[in-house]
Scaffold this active site. Structure first.
Site, short mmCIF file in Angstrom:
data_model
loop_
_atom_site.label_atom_id
_atom_site.label_comp_id
_atom_site.label_asym_id
_atom_site.label_seq_id
_atom_site.Cartn_x
_atom_site.Cartn_y
_atom_site.Cartn_z
N TRP A 1 0.54 -1.05 0.01
CA TRP A 1 -0.08 -0.06 0.18
C TRP A 1 1.24 1.46 -0.10
O TRP A 1 2.22 1.35 0.26
CB TRP A 1 -0.98 0.01 1.40
N ASN A 2 0.63 2.30 -0.05
CA ASN A 2 1.18 3.66 -0.10
C ASN A 2 0.06 4.68 0.06
O ASN A 2 -0.91 4.97 0.31
CB ASN A 2 1.27 4.23 -2.09
N HIS B 1 -14.35 29.75 -14.84
CA HIS B 1 -14.45 29.75 -13.07
C HIS B 1 -15.46 30.91 -12.59
O HIS B 1 -16.25 30.77 -11.88
CB HIS B 1 -13.36 29.78 -12.66
N ASP C 1 -14.24 20.54 -10.52
CA ASP C 1 -14.23 22.33 -9.61
C ASP C 1 -15.65 22.05 -8.41
O ASP C 1 -16.45 22.62 -9.95
CB ASP C 1 -14.29 23.12 -10.36
N HIS D 1 -10.15 16.53 -13.26
CA HIS D 1 -10.75 16.81 -11.62
C HIS D 1 -12.59 17.81 -11.45
O HIS D 1 -12.14 18.14 -12.87
CB HIS D 1 -9.76 17.00 -10.83
N HIS E 1 -14.71 26.44 -5.08
CA HIS E 1 -13.35 26.67 -5.91
C HIS E 1 -12.70 28.08 -6.23
O HIS E 1 -11.61 29.07 -5.87
CB HIS E 1 -13.51 26.27 -6.85
N HIS F 1 -6.95 19.88 -7.77
CA HIS F 1 -6.59 19.80 -8.90
C HIS F 1 -5.54 19.36 -9.96
O HIS F 1 -5.64 20.05 -10.51
CB HIS F 1 -6.80 21.73 -9.11
MN MN Z 1 -10.21 22.78 -10.98
#
Ligand code: MN
Length: 258
Positions: A61-62, A207, A75, A73, A79, A69
């Protein structure tokens, strides 16, 4: 008659195809690069805890390091300053994570001009030919940019004047936010705004307008070429990061094949 049984059977017999719209997440996944004095996000990273060794003889495992972002991904409204009183990524209703999607293809225009901008008239012309934008669904903006997504420099396409990647004009972003019935905008580029959108008035109109209207963004999508102009369903799965502004997400499309 069961809708869900029919759906799972259709997936098994491939009359409904499942298409992955997600870029693989690794240290090589391109990330946005903002100029000084702005902060920047981290690359995705893996830090090994154990690998069938003395630290854990039977297990691997990690820990992961990622920005919200990074890579493909989601938003969330918070944001952006304009959406600061809106939903964080954990507050997005799960019913909005499964939604119809249309694909507007401007690959040729973006190939001819990396600063190409989508305008209201182009969307209206698309609606004339294909039908209305989906109520409660996604506008997926295809530009061919996913072909560059394995290489940071090609993906950001920056020179001394900054990045040059396709996006949406200021009036079109405002129209999508305020007039169009969509819940969000999905793109193939590193963010929903054009590379040169820092210089727009107002800057970063996607945005600013869309998140300000409580709508969403989906970025760094792949395989939009495999989707029809209309009729696909997108399942977008951001992690419910409490108070988070966004999250890497698995984005999947369902497409009916006749
Ligand atoms: Mn973004």
């Amino acid at each position: 008659m069961s809708v869900l049984r029919d759906l799972t059977e259709a997936i098994r017999n491939q009359s409904v195809e499942v298409i992955d719209l997600t870029a693989p997440l690794s240290a090589d996944t391109p990330i946005i690069a903002l100029p000084e004095p702005f902060g920047n996000t981290r690359r995705f990273g893996l830090s090994e805890i154990s690998h069938y060794d003395e630290r854990g003889p039977a297990w691997y495992w990690n820990d992961i390091t990622t920005g919200e972002h990074t890579g493909t991904h989601f938003d969330a409204p918070v944001h952006w300053l304009t959406g600061k009183d809106g939903e964080d990524v954990a507050q997005v209703p799960v019913t909005r994570l499964i939604a119809p999607a249309v694909v507007l293809d401007f690959t040729a225009e973006a190939a001819a001009d990396p600063d190409f901008l989508l305008e209201i008239d182009y969307v209206k012309a698309w609606e004339e030919a294909n039908g209305p934008l989906p109520d409660g669904g996604w506008l997926l903006y295809r530009t061919g940019w996913d072909a560059r997504s394995s290489d940071q420099a090609e993906f950001l396409n920056a020179n001394e004047t900054g990045p040059h990647t396709p996006g949406i004009s200021v009036p079109c972003a405002k129209w999508l936010a305020e007039q169009a019935p969509v819940i969000g905008l999905g793109v193939e580029t590193v963010g929903t705004d054009a590379g040169a959108a820092h210089s727009f008035d107002p800057p970063f109109p996607c945005h600013s307008s869309l998140l300000g209207a409580g709508k969403y963004g989906l970025t760094q999508l792949r395989n939009l070429a495999r989707l029809p102009a209309q009729g696909a369903v997108v399942i977008a799965g951001p992690l419910p990061i409490v108070s988070g502004s966004g999250s890497p997400c698995r984005a999947i499309a369902l497409v009916e094949r006749s």
